[in-house]
Design a protein around this motif. Structure first.
Motif, PDB file in Angstrom:
ATOM      1  N   UNK A   1      93.827  40.661  10.402  1.00 40.33           N
ATOM      2  CA  UNK A   1      93.823  42.070  10.046  1.00 40.33           C
ATOM      3  C   UNK A   1      94.593  42.865  11.086  1.00 40.33           C
ATOM      4  N   UNK A   2      95.303  43.858  10.608  1.00 42.86           N
ATOM      5  CA  UNK A   2      96.053  44.742  11.486  1.00 42.86           C
ATOM      6  C   UNK A   2      95.195  45.919  11.906  1.00 42.86           C
ATOM      7  N   UNK A   3      95.380  46.351  13.130  1.00 44.55           N
ATOM      8  CA  UNK A   3      94.655  47.522  13.624  1.00 44.55           C
ATOM      9  C   UNK A   3      95.258  48.780  13.006  1.00 44.55           C
ATOM     10  N   UNK A   4      94.388  49.689  12.579  1.00 43.15           N
ATOM     11  CA  UNK A   4      94.845  50.942  11.977  1.00 43.15           C
ATOM     12  C   UNK A   4      95.327  51.866  13.086  1.00 43.15           C
ATOM     13  N   UNK A   5      96.552  52.359  12.952  1.00 45.52           N
ATOM     14  CA  UNK A   5      97.098  53.261  13.963  1.00 45.52           C
ATOM     15  C   UNK A   5      97.281  54.677  13.443  1.00 45.52           C
ATOM     16  N   UNK A   6      97.229  54.869  12.152  1.00 45.46           N
ATOM     17  CA  UNK A   6      97.379  56.204  11.574  1.00 45.46           C
ATOM     18  C   UNK A   6      96.099  57.014  11.832  1.00 45.46           C
ATOM     19  N   UNK A   7      96.254  58.151  12.523  1.00 49.61           N
ATOM     20  CA  UNK A   7      95.086  58.954  12.901  1.00 49.61           C
ATOM     21  C   UNK A   7      94.343  59.508  11.687  1.00 49.61           C
TER      22      UNK A   7
END
Length: 138
Positions: A1-7
């Motif tokens: 899984x990718x880490x969410x970076x969109x605030x």
């Protein structure tokens, strides 16, 4: 899984978690209320849900303290605030300890015990806030 970076997505995820926690708390309180109405307070206090409710509320309070300290605008003197808090807590605990023996069948030993337990229970969050404030200043 990718880490969410969109605030925006992070904020939406936090709001979803907050809503799920609110629904969970309402459900726990409803079940505890039903137990209290149908079977009495003793059964409610013995329920594992009571323990879950107390632990989750305590955790939420501690997390909120961390946010409150981070949100403080002015720099408070942590040591001075702690000393003032200890004095006030000691006065309140002594008053409780003095008045407990007058409330029925309790003796002076019970007043001392209740006052001491009250002092310790109220002091612990203030020590945690002191720790957070000193950590923030460093």
């Amino acid at each position: 899984m990718k880490k969410i970076t969109d605030e925006r997505l992070i904020l939406k995820n936090l709001k979803n978690i907050r809503n799920a926690y609110a629904i969970q708390t309402i459900g726990i309180l409803s079940i505890l209320g039903y137990d209290w109405i149908t079977r009495g307070s003793e059964v409610m206090y013995k329920s594992p849900l009571w323990f879950v409710f107390i632990v989750s509320t305590t955790a939420l309070t501690l997390f909120s303290m961390n946010i409150s300290v981070d949100h403080e605008v002015r720099k408070k003197a942590p040591k001075r605030s702690l000393i003032i808090s200890i004095v006030i807590i000691a006065l309140i605990s002594m008053a409780i300890g003095i008045f407990v023996p007058f409330t029925g069948k309790s003796g002076p030993i019970n007043g001392l015990i209740v006052g001491g337990i009250g002092f310790i229970c109220i002091l612990i969050p203030y020590i945690y806030i002191y720790y957070l404030r000193t950590k923030q200043q460093d």
